[in-house]
Design a protein around this motif. Structure first.
Motif, PDB file in Angstrom:
ATOM      1  N   TYR A 153      12.083   1.885  -2.644  1.00 50.75           N
ATOM      2  CA  TYR A 153      13.339   2.632  -2.593  1.00 50.75           C
ATOM      3  C   TYR A 153      14.365   1.813  -1.815  1.00 50.75           C
ATOM      4  O   TYR A 153      15.483   1.575  -2.263  1.00 50.75           O
ATOM      5  CB  TYR A 153      13.123   3.988  -1.917  1.00 50.75           C
ATOM      6  CG  TYR A 153      14.393   4.814  -1.846  1.00 50.75           C
ATOM      7  CD1 TYR A 153      14.775   5.628  -2.907  1.00 50.75           C
ATOM      8  CD2 TYR A 153      15.225   4.760  -0.730  1.00 50.75           C
ATOM      9  CE1 TYR A 153      15.940   6.354  -2.861  1.00 50.75           C
ATOM     10  CE2 TYR A 153      16.398   5.481  -0.681  1.00 50.75           C
ATOM     11  CZ  TYR A 153      16.754   6.280  -1.741  1.00 50.75           C
ATOM     12  OH  TYR A 153      17.924   6.991  -1.701  1.00 50.75           O
ATOM     13  N   ALA A 163       0.823  -1.202   0.000  1.00 57.02           N
ATOM     14  CA  ALA A 163       0.000   0.000   0.000  1.00 57.02           C
ATOM     15  C   ALA A 163       0.867   1.266   0.000  1.00 57.02           C
ATOM     16  O   ALA A 163       0.357   2.374  -0.048  1.00 57.02           O
ATOM     17  CB  ALA A 163      -0.934  -0.008   1.196  1.00 57.02           C
ATOM     18  N   ASN A 164       2.156   1.072   0.106  1.00 55.69           N
ATOM     19  CA  ASN A 164       3.078   2.209   0.126  1.00 55.69           C
ATOM     20  C   ASN A 164       4.291   1.804  -0.701  1.00 55.69           C
ATOM     21  O   ASN A 164       5.422   1.767  -0.234  1.00 55.69           O
ATOM     22  CB  ASN A 164       3.459   2.493   1.588  1.00 55.69           C
ATOM     23  CG  ASN A 164       4.303   3.733   1.737  1.00 55.69           C
ATOM     24  OD1 ASN A 164       4.670   4.369   0.754  1.00 55.69           O
ATOM     25  ND2 ASN A 164       4.636   4.060   2.969  1.00 55.69           N
ATOM     26  N   GLU A 191       6.297   9.177   9.957  1.00 54.08           N
ATOM     27  CA  GLU A 191       5.264   8.687   9.075  1.00 54.08           C
ATOM     28  C   GLU A 191       3.974   8.556   9.880  1.00 54.08           C
ATOM     29  O   GLU A 191       4.014   8.234  11.067  1.00 54.08           O
ATOM     30  CB  GLU A 191       5.702   7.320   8.573  1.00 54.08           C
ATOM     31  CG  GLU A 191       4.971   6.861   7.363  1.00 54.08           C
ATOM     32  CD  GLU A 191       5.402   5.459   6.991  1.00 54.08           C
ATOM     33  OE1 GLU A 191       4.598   4.781   6.364  1.00 54.08           O
ATOM     34  OE2 GLU A 191       6.519   5.045   7.344  1.00 54.08           O
ATOM     35  N   ARG A 233       3.464  10.312  -2.499  1.00 53.08           N
ATOM     36  CA  ARG A 233       3.589   8.960  -3.054  1.00 53.08           C
ATOM     37  C   ARG A 233       2.706   7.957  -2.311  1.00 53.08           C
ATOM     38  O   ARG A 233       3.133   6.849  -1.994  1.00 53.08           O
ATOM     39  CB  ARG A 233       5.038   8.499  -3.001  1.00 53.08           C
ATOM     40  CG  ARG A 233       5.936   9.325  -3.910  1.00 53.08           C
ATOM     41  CD  ARG A 233       7.356   8.860  -3.887  1.00 53.08           C
ATOM     42  NE  ARG A 233       8.215   9.884  -4.457  1.00 53.08           N
ATOM     43  CZ  ARG A 233       8.583   9.932  -5.742  1.00 53.08           C
ATOM     44  NH1 ARG A 233       8.192   9.013  -6.574  1.00 53.08           N
ATOM     45  NH2 ARG A 233       9.364  10.911  -6.173  1.00 53.08           N
ATOM     46  N   GLY A 234       1.510   8.382  -1.977  1.00 56.18           N
ATOM     47  CA  GLY A 234       0.546   7.462  -1.387  1.00 56.18           C
ATOM     48  C   GLY A 234       0.694   7.209   0.103  1.00 56.18           C
ATOM     49  O   GLY A 234      -0.015   6.397   0.660  1.00 56.18           O
ATOM     50  N   TYR A 235       1.603   7.896   0.757  1.00 57.24           N
ATOM     51  CA  TYR A 235       1.654   7.726   2.208  1.00 57.24           C
ATOM     52  C   TYR A 235       1.675   9.093   2.889  1.00 57.24           C
ATOM     53  O   TYR A 235       1.755  10.116   2.234  1.00 57.24           O
ATOM     54  CB  TYR A 235       2.844   6.858   2.634  1.00 57.24           C
ATOM     55  CG  TYR A 235       4.190   7.527   2.614  1.00 57.24           C
ATOM     56  CD1 TYR A 235       4.919   7.636   1.444  1.00 57.24           C
ATOM     57  CD2 TYR A 235       4.744   8.035   3.790  1.00 57.24           C
ATOM     58  CE1 TYR A 235       6.155   8.232   1.433  1.00 57.24           C
ATOM     59  CE2 TYR A 235       5.988   8.640   3.785  1.00 57.24           C
ATOM     60  CZ  TYR A 235       6.698   8.739   2.604  1.00 57.24           C
ATOM     61  OH  TYR A 235       7.922   9.327   2.600  1.00 57.24           O
ATOM     62  N   ARG A 236       1.559   9.071   4.224  1.00 56.12           N
ATOM     63  CA  ARG A 236       1.453  10.317   4.972  1.00 56.12           C
ATOM     64  C   ARG A 236       2.666  10.558   5.833  1.00 56.12           C
ATOM     65  O   ARG A 236       3.185   9.648   6.476  1.00 56.12           O
ATOM     66  CB  ARG A 236       0.223  10.275   5.867  1.00 56.12           C
ATOM     67  CG  ARG A 236      -1.030  10.533   5.122  1.00 56.12           C
ATOM     68  CD  ARG A 236      -2.082   9.548   5.527  1.00 56.12           C
ATOM     69  NE  ARG A 236      -3.135   9.524   4.527  1.00 56.12           N
ATOM     70  CZ  ARG A 236      -4.014  10.492   4.405  1.00 56.12           C
ATOM     71  NH1 ARG A 236      -4.005  11.502   5.236  1.00 56.12           N
ATOM     72  NH2 ARG A 236      -4.910  10.441   3.461  1.00 56.12           N
ATOM     73  N   LEU A 237       3.084  11.802   5.853  1.00 56.25           N
ATOM     74  CA  LEU A 237       4.304  12.150   6.558  1.00 56.25           C
ATOM     75  C   LEU A 237       4.065  13.449   7.302  1.00 56.25           C
ATOM     76  O   LEU A 237       3.359  14.321   6.812  1.00 56.25           O
ATOM     77  CB  LEU A 237       5.412  12.349   5.512  1.00 56.25           C
ATOM     78  CG  LEU A 237       6.832  12.520   6.001  1.00 56.25           C
ATOM     79  CD1 LEU A 237       7.355  11.199   6.525  1.00 56.25           C
ATOM     80  CD2 LEU A 237       7.715  13.014   4.872  1.00 56.25           C
ATOM     81  N   MET A 238       4.618  13.550   8.529  1.00 53.05           N
ATOM     82  CA  MET A 238       4.505  14.855   9.165  1.00 53.05           C
ATOM     83  C   MET A 238       5.842  15.585   9.119  1.00 53.05           C
ATOM     84  O   MET A 238       6.892  14.992   9.300  1.00 53.05           O
ATOM     85  CB  MET A 238       3.964  14.733  10.586  1.00 53.05           C
ATOM     86  CG  MET A 238       4.745  13.918  11.538  1.00 53.05           C
ATOM     87  SD  MET A 238       3.688  13.599  12.961  1.00 53.05           S
ATOM     88  CE  MET A 238       4.897  13.423  14.216  1.00 53.05           C
ATOM     89  N   GLN A 243       6.015   2.771  -3.467  1.00 57.61           N
ATOM     90  CA  GLN A 243       7.165   3.525  -3.977  1.00 57.61           C
ATOM     91  C   GLN A 243       8.249   3.697  -2.934  1.00 57.61           C
ATOM     92  O   GLN A 243       9.414   3.398  -3.172  1.00 57.61           O
ATOM     93  CB  GLN A 243       6.708   4.891  -4.496  1.00 57.61           C
ATOM     94  CG  GLN A 243       5.824   4.768  -5.715  1.00 57.61           C
ATOM     95  CD  GLN A 243       5.649   6.110  -6.389  1.00 57.61           C
ATOM     96  OE1 GLN A 243       6.587   6.854  -6.575  1.00 57.61           O
ATOM     97  NE2 GLN A 243       4.426   6.431  -6.752  1.00 57.61           N
ATOM     98  N   ARG A 244       7.850   4.193  -1.752  1.00 57.21           N
ATOM     99  CA  ARG A 244       8.895   4.441  -0.762  1.00 57.21           C
ATOM    100  C   ARG A 244       9.507   3.136  -0.259  1.00 57.21           C
ATOM    101  O   ARG A 244      10.690   3.073   0.035  1.00 57.21           O
ATOM    102  CB  ARG A 244       8.347   5.256   0.407  1.00 57.21           C
ATOM    103  CG  ARG A 244       9.438   6.029   1.095  1.00 57.21           C
ATOM    104  CD  ARG A 244       9.092   6.277   2.527  1.00 57.21           C
ATOM    105  NE  ARG A 244       8.757   5.042   3.201  1.00 57.21           N
ATOM    106  CZ  ARG A 244       7.797   4.946   4.106  1.00 57.21           C
ATOM    107  NH1 ARG A 244       7.091   5.989   4.428  1.00 57.21           N
ATOM    108  NH2 ARG A 244       7.564   3.787   4.687  1.00 57.21           N
TER     109      ARG A 244
END
Lengths: 766, 85
Positions: free
Chosen positions: A113, A106-107, A512, B60-65, A109-110
């Motif tokens: 990496y 679900a994530n 995250e 890129r589809g995720y969450r970051l603070m 791309q990162r």
């Protein structure tokens, strides 16, 4: 161990991946309960490894769970260890036979990496594509075959929380290690870098191979040295000087060609990944707002978010105190009955005393807190596993940044109200070493549950039971004040440390916010089990040792007072019962008397009265022993130091005795003041009354409100907890910092108590 | 406002924008790059924390603070092409 049996059949397989990719769940499913937790040599990073379940009997496969990592350019100790293991730089760990990379579908791309970085190292890699269910919920379909072709490694779709894909992954690992071992090959990089990079990478890779330095694919190591200042290190430190110089020349040439060696490689990798993503992922459904997003709308809402946060914290603490009460009482009474069993079945003497007063009572006093510690860890792992923990940091970050700390410090500090030990262990999530250290240094200022009995007895002895403003009880306010004082002090100290000895740029907190997850029972259970083992190991080693030393100090030298006390025993017995007993038969006689005397409820006979009088002689004797012991002498020796705080030498013994654990103060003072402490229920008020009766040499009351406050302030600050000291030593891996913490808190305790006592007296209190 | 666009902190909740420049120390820059925030990447401002700091973004589809102090030095422009996903 089985090491000698067939060394060639032991295979090490690393399990790695980004944080929050579900790696721990996979690890638990692969290894079951056969895991051991330790540390990597010289660092505090936790090393977790376990045997792979279901391995054929001729082999042994060890799964090594590496800390969650975003890249090979480490930003924390955890990440550094993960990289060093993969680069085969840690001596204790044999060469890896394969690497399993867990990738969050679900994530993608990162996660890719890091996965592509690992694949390029040249190990046989298996990708566990986890969280396929979450990806599907987001409307994404990942084409496994295509992904496998792009990456040139097997990809196994998984939903680890539902155990889907675990068998396939296990099978893939076993098959992989069953193949004949291949040497790390020189494999081409995925990256499409500008042409002027190619000769540079080729050249450095060649040098690395020639120097025998290439533990992994030399191309991969070449781009790491070019792009990462820290990986290259100082001249001659990590790499031979020739390589260092070559890298610097290469960087210069890249710069003059218009490149940026720091970021070009990252950019190229994401470009490669973007292409894979476009080719392998089909968006079949445009999900505007996932369930997690909806939840976040409320849980991180401007107003509701704050309210819910405080409600959760309140609930957590209420339950820790309430739910832990019953098991704590059970453990306490269990320890009590073990103690009396030993007393009854062993001949009285030094050994029995060592076992009961030293070992059982001392270690028992720490084990009593196990329910609280486990409950706290249960809550912490629930918060962590559901994903709420990062929301808590998101909400609290602003507040914590006022004292120079991050939101991540909030939870460890909060945990320290229950017990500083799990609080300090919880600081592991803080990436910056300096911030972690500051948090550890101030954590003991949070009033832990062991201080509650001390506060309770001092408050009921010293603070008048009156109401202020009509309805606030002064005693309750004092208790609250003690907690608040600790918090304020902690924040002030944090600010001071951040401005002085632990100054340094606050590193960016990039956290995250993973989607909310349903926690798996098994993972939580495993976590608690690990904590339990670690805690018990500590209680059984260092804490035990400290308690034996303390017991010795409090029991020796044995003052020769027995004759004198036996004389008064004989006197009382003879006058009450009209017998003519001699001192040499006293012990047997009392033993007989105890056995023959029946206690009938409420009826007082001459015998029962005599027994209770004998008991109070015992207490007096113990009190006298204690005063003559090394601890007693030490108490007198330190009297000049604690006199300016308003304490006498008896309190001094209490302070010394509670060096290992604060609540010991209560039981020690009970011994010193010869209080009948058998009565469980009324013990607090009996003890408080005994406190109230104590007089100074000039005849004034010893425990005035001012003495009480001074002593409470002392107990807020002083680090009187062997378990905390041990954990700090273990977590910081530095006896310098551990000693520093103990000393600074000691100085703080003395100074503030001094101020309270002397300012109070100047204002006319006494 | 600079030639490279507006600061990320000036964006309202729900705004999609493209990173134009990151004016931070090279270490911070590298970290942001590694996490997928490159120049040219489209991101979305999700919300600010209840106390105003940090800011939550979607990348890129995720969450970051990202802390306010850093977000202020990330400069963005309106997205040129709408990124898929």
């Amino acid at each position: 161990m089985e090491e000698g049996k067939a060394l060639t059949n032991i295979f090490y397989v690393a399990l790695t991946g980004n944080p929050n990719c579900g790696k721990t769940t996979v690890f638990n499913a692969l290894t079951g309960l056969h895991a051991k937790v330790g540390n990597y040599p010289g660092v505090t990073v936790e090393r977790k490894e376990g045997k792979l379940k279901g391995t054929p009997p001729d082999k042994q496969i060890i799964i090594l769970d590496l800390p969650g990592t975003y890249s090979f350019s480490p930003k924390s100790l955890d990440e550094q260890v993960a990289r060093d293991v993969l680069f085969n730089r840690i001596k204790d760990i044999p060469r890896l036979s394969a690497v399993v990379v867990i990738v969050d579908a679900a994530n993608l791309q990162r996660n890719l990496y890091y996965a592509t970085e690992v694949i390029e190292l040249g190990y046989p890699v298996i990708i566990g594509l986890n969280m396929m269910d979450v990806a599907a919920e987001n409307g994404e379909i990942v084409n496994i075959e295509k992904l496998s072709r792009h990456l040139n490694v097997p990809v196994i779709p998984m939903v680890a929380s539902k155990k889907e894909g675990i068998t396939a992954l296990r099978q893939a690992v076993i098959e992989q290690v069953s193949r004949p071992a291949k040497l790390i090959g020189v494999i081409p990089l995925f990256l499409n870098l500008p042409d002027y990079y190619k000769p540079e990478i080729e050249n450095i890779a060649k040098l690395l191979r020639e120097c025998g330095n290439a533990q992994v694919n030399p191309y991969s190591e070449a781009i790491l040295t070019i792009s990462d200042e820290k990986a290259l290190g100082e001249r001659g430190k990590n790499y031979p000087e020739a390589i260092y110089d070559a890298v610097h020349e290469a960087r210069k040439r890249i710069e003059s060609a218009g490149g940026d060696w720091k970021t070009d490689i990252i950019g190229a990798r994401y470009e490669f990944i973007s292409d894979i993503n476009t080719d392998c992922v089909t968006q079949i459904l445009n999900v505007q707002e996932t369930f997690s997003d909806k939840l976040d709308r409320v849980l991180t809402h401007r107003i509701f978010g704050l309210i819910i946060f405080f409600l959760i914290m309140l609930l957590m603490f209420q339950s820790i105190f309430r739910l832990a009460k019953l098991p704590m009482d059970l453990i306490a009474s269990g320890i009590g009955s073990v103690n009396s069993y030993v007393v009854e079945n062993m001949p009285p003497g030094a050994l029995t005393s060592l076992i009961t007063d030293g070992v059982i009572a001392g270690v028992g006093a720490v084990i009593v807190f196990l329910p609280q510690i486990l409950l706290l860890f249960l809550f912490l792992s629930l918060l962590e596993d559901t994903g709420y923990m990062s929301r808590a940091a998101f909400i609290m970050d602003r507040l914590m940044s006022k004292v120079g700390l991050h939101g991540k410090s909030f939870i460890p500090l909060l945990s320290s109200f229950a017990c500083a030990v799990p609080g300090i262990m919880a600081t592991r999530t803080i990436e910056s070493n300096k911030d972690r250290l500051v948090t550890i240094l101030i954590a003991p200022l949070m009033s832990c549950s062991a201080r509650l009995p001390v506060y309770a007895v001092l408050i009921s002895a010293c603070i008048p039971d009156i109401k202020v403003f009509g309805f606030f009880k002064l005693q309750g306010l004092t208790l609250m004040g003690a907690y608040l004082f600790g918090i304020i002090l902690a924040l002030v100290m944090a600010l001071i440390f951040k401005k002085t000895i632990l100054k340094g740029e606050i590193p960016m907190l990039l956290m995250e916010l993973p989607p909310y997850k349903r926690p798996t029972l098994w993972t939580i259970f495993r976590h608690l089990w690990d904590r339990f083992v670690i805690f018990m190991r500590q209680a059984g080693t260092i804490i035990l040792g400290v308690n034996i030393i303390l017991w010795f100090l409090m029991s020796y030298p044995k003052a020769n007072v027995e004759t004198r006390f036996n004389e008064s025993r004989v006197e009382i017995i003879n006058s009450t019962l009209g017998v003519s007993l001699t001192a040499d038969k006293i012990n047997d006689f009392i033993e007989q008397l105890k056995q023959n005397t029946k206690f009938t409820n409420g009826v007082e006979t001459a015998e029962t009265k005599l027994l209770s009088e004998l008991k109070s002689i015992d207490k007096e004797e113990m009190s006298e022993w204690l005063s003559n012991s090394f601890a007693g002498r030490l108490g007198r020796t330190i009297e000049p130091i604690i006199k300016p705080l308003g304490f006498d030498w008896k309190i001094g013994i209490g302070i010394l005795a509670s060096f290992a654990s604060r609540e010991t103060f209560v039981s020690t003072m009970a011994v010193i003041y010869s209080v009948e402490s058998d009565a469980q229920e009324g013990s607090l008020s009996t003890l408080a009354n005994a406190f109230k009766e104590q007089k100074r040499s000039d005849g004034t009351k010893l425990f005035t409100p001012l003495t009480g406050l001074s002593l409470i302030v002392f107990y807020i600050c002083a680090l009187q907890c062997a378990a905390t000291i041990v954990v700090v030593g273990r977590e910081t891996r530095s006896w310098k910092w551990t000693t520093f913490q103990w000393i600074y808190l000691g100085i703080l305790a003395w100074t503030l108590s001094f101020l309270v006592w002397n300012v109070g007296r100047c204002l006319g209190y006494n | 406002m600079t030639a490279t666009g507006q600061s990320l902190m000036q964006m309202a909740n729900g705004t999609k924008c493209m990173i134009a420049a990151i004016d931070l120390s090279s270490e911070s820059r590298e970290r942001l790059f590694e996490l997928g925030l490159l120049v040219g990447t489209t991101i979305e401002v999700v919300r600010y924390a209840p106390l105003g700091d940090p800011v939550e973004i979607k990348v890129r589809g995720y969450r970051l603070m990202i802390p306010r102090s850093e977000a202020e030095r990330i400069f963005v422009v309106p997205p040129i092409v709408e990124n898929k996903g």
